[in-house]
Write a protein that holds these residues in place. Structure first.
Motif, short mmCIF file in Angstrom:
data_model
loop_
_atom_site.label_atom_id
_atom_site.label_comp_id
_atom_site.label_asym_id
_atom_site.label_seq_id
_atom_site.Cartn_x
_atom_site.Cartn_y
_atom_site.Cartn_z
N VAL A 1 102.14 -25.76 -63.29
CA VAL A 1 103.59 -25.78 -63.06
C VAL A 1 104.18 -24.82 -64.08
O VAL A 1 103.86 -24.89 -65.27
N GLU A 2 105.03 -23.92 -63.60
CA GLU A 2 105.61 -22.97 -64.54
C GLU A 2 107.02 -22.60 -64.11
O GLU A 2 107.42 -22.80 -62.97
N GLY A 3 107.74 -22.09 -65.06
CA GLY A 3 109.08 -21.62 -64.79
C GLY A 3 109.42 -20.48 -65.72
O GLY A 3 108.92 -20.42 -66.85
N CYS A 4 110.24 -19.60 -65.22
CA CYS A 4 110.72 -18.50 -66.05
C CYS A 4 112.13 -18.84 -66.50
O CYS A 4 112.94 -19.36 -65.73
N ARG A 5 112.40 -18.57 -67.74
CA ARG A 5 113.72 -18.87 -68.29
C ARG A 5 114.75 -17.83 -67.86
O ARG A 5 115.94 -18.00 -68.11
N PHE B 1 100.43 -32.65 -49.53
CA PHE B 1 100.85 -33.59 -50.55
C PHE B 1 101.99 -32.99 -51.37
O PHE B 1 102.33 -31.82 -51.20
N GLU B 2 102.57 -33.82 -52.22
CA GLU B 2 103.68 -33.38 -53.07
C GLU B 2 103.28 -33.41 -54.54
O GLU B 2 102.50 -34.27 -54.96
N ILE B 3 103.83 -32.47 -55.28
CA ILE B 3 103.73 -32.45 -56.73
C ILE B 3 105.16 -32.54 -57.25
O ILE B 3 106.01 -31.74 -56.86
N ALA B 4 105.43 -33.52 -58.09
CA ALA B 4 106.75 -33.66 -58.69
C ALA B 4 106.65 -33.28 -60.17
O ALA B 4 105.62 -33.51 -60.81
N PHE B 5 107.70 -32.66 -60.67
CA PHE B 5 107.73 -32.38 -62.11
C PHE B 5 109.14 -32.44 -62.61
O PHE B 5 110.11 -32.33 -61.85
N THR B 6 109.25 -32.67 -63.92
CA THR B 6 110.54 -32.83 -64.58
C THR B 6 110.66 -31.81 -65.70
O THR B 6 109.70 -31.60 -66.45
N THR B 7 111.83 -31.20 -65.79
CA THR B 7 112.12 -30.26 -66.87
C THR B 7 113.33 -30.77 -67.65
O THR B 7 114.07 -31.63 -67.16
N ASP B 8 113.52 -30.22 -68.84
CA ASP B 8 114.64 -30.67 -69.66
C ASP B 8 115.91 -29.82 -69.45
O ASP B 8 116.82 -29.86 -70.27
N GLY B 9 115.98 -29.09 -68.37
CA GLY B 9 117.16 -28.29 -68.05
C GLY B 9 116.93 -27.51 -66.77
O GLY B 9 115.93 -27.69 -66.07
N ASP B 10 117.88 -26.62 -66.46
CA ASP B 10 117.78 -25.81 -65.25
C ASP B 10 116.64 -24.79 -65.37
O ASP B 10 116.43 -24.20 -66.43
N VAL B 11 115.94 -24.57 -64.27
CA VAL B 11 114.86 -23.59 -64.22
C VAL B 11 115.27 -22.48 -63.26
O VAL B 11 115.33 -22.70 -62.05
N PRO B 12 115.60 -21.29 -63.78
CA PRO B 12 116.02 -20.21 -62.89
C PRO B 12 114.96 -19.78 -61.89
O PRO B 12 115.27 -19.41 -60.77
N PHE B 13 113.68 -19.85 -62.28
CA PHE B 13 112.61 -19.40 -61.39
C PHE B 13 111.41 -20.32 -61.53
O PHE B 13 110.48 -20.05 -62.29
N PRO B 14 111.40 -21.46 -60.79
CA PRO B 14 110.26 -22.39 -60.87
C PRO B 14 109.18 -22.03 -59.84
O PRO B 14 109.47 -21.47 -58.78
N GLN B 15 107.95 -22.35 -60.16
CA GLN B 15 106.87 -22.23 -59.17
C GLN B 15 105.68 -23.08 -59.60
O GLN B 15 105.57 -23.48 -60.75
N VAL B 16 104.83 -23.36 -58.61
CA VAL B 16 103.63 -24.14 -58.84
C VAL B 16 102.46 -23.34 -58.28
O VAL B 16 102.56 -22.77 -57.20
#
Length: 135
Positions: free
Chosen positions: A89-93, A27-42
């Motif tokens: 869902v997480e991302g590193c700045r 399956f797919e997980i979609a997510f939205t951020t308010d800008g660029d994510v240098p290092f995204p992961q789920v």
């Protein structure tokens, strides 16, 4: 576009139904951020196990809104049986995570219900229109 400051939304299927094997389908997980994510992961957690979705399994998608970035995570089949999945869902700045501190990570959480596979329907034997003929 600036580096993101928050995860705006996580979009999950309403629920999953296990495959006949008793395990989850892909399956797919979609997510939205308010800008660029240098290092995204789920991270998908189920029954004390974690599955990390990153790299080629995580791709940007066309943004629905100006000023946001949409992502799609491809989650493989077979991660769990019926129950509940916890999605992180997480991302590193920072692009270089070895230089990141705790405040550089932004996280959001969601839950996804996994239903058991439907039981096969067993055909009921019938004696035909005149059951008296069957002996």
């Amino acid at each position: 576009m600036a580096v993101f400051t928050r995860i705006v939304r996580i979009d999950l299927p309403p629920a999953l139904v296990c495959e006949p094997s008793g395990r989850t389908p892909a399956f797919e997980i979609a997510f939205t951020t308010d800008g660029d994510v240098p290092f995204p992961q789920v991270i998908v957690r189920a029954r004390g196990r974690e599955h990390l979705v990153n790299g080629a399994a995580l791709r940007p998608a066309p943004a629905a809104d100006a000023g946001s970035v949409d992502w799609i995570a491809d989650v493989p089949a077979g991660l769990s049986g019926p129950g509940e999945l916890e999605v992180q869902v997480e991302g590193c700045r920072k692009a270089d995570i070895s230089q990141a501190g705790g405040g550089d990570w932004i996280k959001a959480f969601a839950r996804l219900r996994v239903e058991p596979a439907p039981r096969p329907v067993r055909p009921v034997a019938s004696a035909g229109p005149d059951a008296a003929q069957v002996r």
